[in-house]
Design a protein around this motif. Structure first.
Motif, PDB file in Angstrom:
ATOM      1  N   PRO A 348       0.849  -1.332   0.008  1.00  0.00           N
ATOM      2  CA  PRO A 348       0.028  -0.079   0.026  1.00  0.00           C
ATOM      3  C   PRO A 348       0.707   1.436   0.015  1.00  0.00           C
ATOM      4  CG  PRO A 348      -0.678  -1.659   1.716  1.00  0.00           C
ATOM      5  CD  PRO A 348       0.529  -2.106   1.089  1.00  0.00           C
ATOM      6  N   GLU A 349       0.077   2.339  -0.611  1.00  0.00           N
ATOM      7  CA  GLU A 349       1.103   3.474  -0.489  1.00  0.00           C
ATOM      8  C   GLU A 349       1.249   4.360   0.801  1.00  0.00           C
ATOM      9  OE1 GLU A 349       2.751   5.175  -2.866  1.00  0.00           O
ATOM     10  OE2 GLU A 349       2.508   3.544  -4.118  1.00  0.00           O
ATOM     11  N   TRP A 350       2.171   4.756   1.282  1.00  0.00           N
ATOM     12  CA  TRP A 350       2.330   5.641   2.286  1.00  0.00           C
ATOM     13  C   TRP A 350       3.318   6.935   2.275  1.00  0.00           C
ATOM     14  CZ3 TRP A 350       5.479   1.317   1.683  1.00  0.00           C
ATOM     15  CH2 TRP A 350       6.789   1.600   1.913  1.00  0.00           C
ATOM     16  N   GLU A 351       3.095   7.919   3.076  1.00  0.00           N
ATOM     17  CA  GLU A 351       3.700   9.241   2.860  1.00  0.00           C
ATOM     18  C   GLU A 351       5.394   8.803   3.110  1.00  0.00           C
ATOM     19  OE1 GLU A 351       2.062  11.883   5.673  1.00  0.00           O
ATOM     20  OE2 GLU A 351       0.473  12.579   4.083  1.00  0.00           O
ATOM     21  N   ARG A 352       5.993   8.843   2.018  1.00  0.00           N
ATOM     22  CA  ARG A 352       7.217   8.208   2.222  1.00  0.00           C
ATOM     23  C   ARG A 352       8.084   9.131   3.090  1.00  0.00           C
ATOM     24  NH1 ARG A 352       5.362   4.047  -0.342  1.00  0.00           N
ATOM     25  NH2 ARG A 352       5.945   3.626  -2.260  1.00  0.00           N
ATOM     26  N   ASP A 353       8.080  10.395   3.198  1.00  0.00           N
ATOM     27  CA  ASP A 353       9.103  10.990   4.195  1.00  0.00           C
ATOM     28  C   ASP A 353       8.611  11.425   5.442  1.00  0.00           C
ATOM     29  OD1 ASP A 353       6.869  12.662   3.236  1.00  0.00           O
ATOM     30  OD2 ASP A 353       8.028  14.556   2.860  1.00  0.00           O
ATOM     31  N   VAL A 354       7.464  10.570   5.887  1.00  0.00           N
ATOM     32  CA  VAL A 354       6.876  10.737   7.168  1.00  0.00           C
ATOM     33  C   VAL A 354       6.746   9.465   7.901  1.00  0.00           C
ATOM     34  CG1 VAL A 354       4.703  11.321   8.539  1.00  0.00           C
ATOM     35  CG2 VAL A 354       5.375  12.732   6.482  1.00  0.00           C
ATOM     36  N   ALA A 355       6.544   8.553   7.365  1.00  0.00           N
ATOM     37  CA  ALA A 355       6.240   7.157   7.981  1.00  0.00           C
ATOM     38  C   ALA A 355       7.722   6.513   8.280  1.00  0.00           C
ATOM     39  CB  ALA A 355       5.469   6.343   7.228  1.00  0.00           C
TER      40      ALA A 355
END
Length: 397
Positions: A348-355
């Motif tokens: 699934p997609e996620w916020e790359r620079d946050v998680a």
């Protein structure tokens, strides 16, 4: 960390260590353990037989030389070493023994190239690192309130088969003291006495959440493969541990600790028995923040080699924002399973620079996921990994 006079010699050692590092460390272990057989209790002799420990130390020495001017790169590695050392009871008096044999192995392997100034520089560098480790380990022993090498008796209350080669072992304190606190992702060392009077320690991740009245480890039986010997301790545990057994267990340690208390999205990726610290984190999140978004992906050979499935199913029942992705190399039409090895593009997609992304599993899995995550735009500062067994520190080389 070292003087300006010694720095050029260390810098000049980098290509030499790349070429001769394994020969140096192989000779080091042979000579040191031959002269001090009592130290074999501190080392995984299976890794010694496979050559994995020698390769790991070679890469560590090389990484130390290559990054000696960038302490921010070495900091996480030093922290990991400190946790490993306290988990097996390394003492300050061990360091002079290691230093003497390491310098002797460098000298013997390099011959005339090991000039007095070069050996003096490495003696200075080693002593500097030793002082740092000794101080950090003393502080960790003090914080934990234990003496080096201390173990506690733990009584086994349950042994459960999780997969074809993984057993979960649940235990409680067998003395009057409360269970120690720990963070998800940490491990304990189990001390066992093997035939012939040999004593060995092995680290196993805690596979359930802190906050319960018991602790649990999940142990993979390491079978012999080709020239790789079977795991003595894991096979002993599988053959001998049952409800009512008393194990000698160390205090929990380990720096691979996913933040289970945050509300931010977290990504947990694992393969094989690397699922154990991830389930510990997942179970803790299910206790303290079941609304949190968690991406939990695991790769296994097939369903028979996929442990702790019941824990994941229980978490799914109470965590509406948990997304589970399972990869089987040998998929047989199972529902909700992706065929093949884990691929970041299929998550699934996620916020790359946050998680924050936490990865645990065999070395080749770790290397593949690390590179894939970087290619997918995950900043290296958001990546964390834990390799079971000696690590090659390839992300520093």
């Amino acid at each position: 960390m070292i003087s300006a006079a010694s720095r050029p010699y260390i810098d000049a050692s980098v290509p030499v260590l790349r070429e001769h590092g394994l020969a140096i460390t192989s000779l080091f272990y042979k000579n040191m353990l031959g002269e001090h057989p009592e130290l074999t209790r501190l080392f995984n002799m299976g890794n010694q037989a496979r050559g994995a420990q020698q390769q790991s130390l070679a890469s560590a020495v090389f990484a130390y030389a290559a990054n000696i001017g960038t302490p921010e790169a070495l900091g996480p590695v030093v922290k990991r070493i400190v946790h490993k050392h306290v988990s097996v009871g390394i003492r300050a008096e061990h360091y002079p023994i290691v230093g003497r044999h390491l310098l002797a192995s460098i000298s013997a392997t390099l011959g005339e190239a090991a000039t007095p100034p070069l050996l003096d520089a490495w003696a200075e560098a080693y002593n500097s690192l030793a002082k740092l480790l000794i101080a950090a380990e003393a502080e960790m022993y003090s914080t934990a309130g234990i003496e080096p090498g201390a173990t506690r008796p733990m009584r086994v209350t349950e042994v459960k088969r999780e997969s074809d080669n993984v057993l979960s072992i649940r235990f409680v304190a067998d003395d009057s003291q409360p269970l120690p606190t720990f963070q998800a992702g940490q491990y304990v060392s189990i001390a066992v006495d093997l035939p012939g009077g040999r004593h060995q320690l092995r680290q196993y991740s805690l596979s359930d959440a802190f906050g319960k009245e018991s602790m649990r480890i999940s142990v993979k039986r390491e079978d012999a493969i080709d020239t790789t010997p079977a795991g003595e301790v894991s096979n002993w545990i599988h053959a001998n541990v049952e409800a009512g057994s008393v194990l000698r267990v160390t205090h929990p340690f380990g720096e691979f600790t996913p933040d289970t208390e945050s509300a931010e999205t977290i990504v947990l990726l694992s393969a094989g028995v690397g699922i154990t610290p991830m389930v510990s984190a997942l179970n803790r999140i299910a206790l303290v923040n079941p609304q949190r978004r968690v991406i939990f992906a695991h790769a296994a050979r097939d369903a028979r080699h996929h442990p702790l499935q019941a824990d994941v199913a229980a978490a799914q029942a109470v965590m509406p924002n948990l997304q589970v992705v399972t990869f089987y190399e040998e998929a047989n039409g199972e529902a909700d399973v992706l065929a093949g090895r884990m691929e970041v593009a299929r998550l699934p997609e996620w916020e790359r620079d946050v998680a924050e992304v936490w990865v645990c599993g065999p070395l080749k899995f770790m290397q593949a996921q690390w590179l894939a995550l970087l290619d997918a735009g995950v900043p290296p500062t958001r990546l964390h990994r834990e390799v079971f067994g000696p690590e090659l520190l390839d992300h520093l080389l």
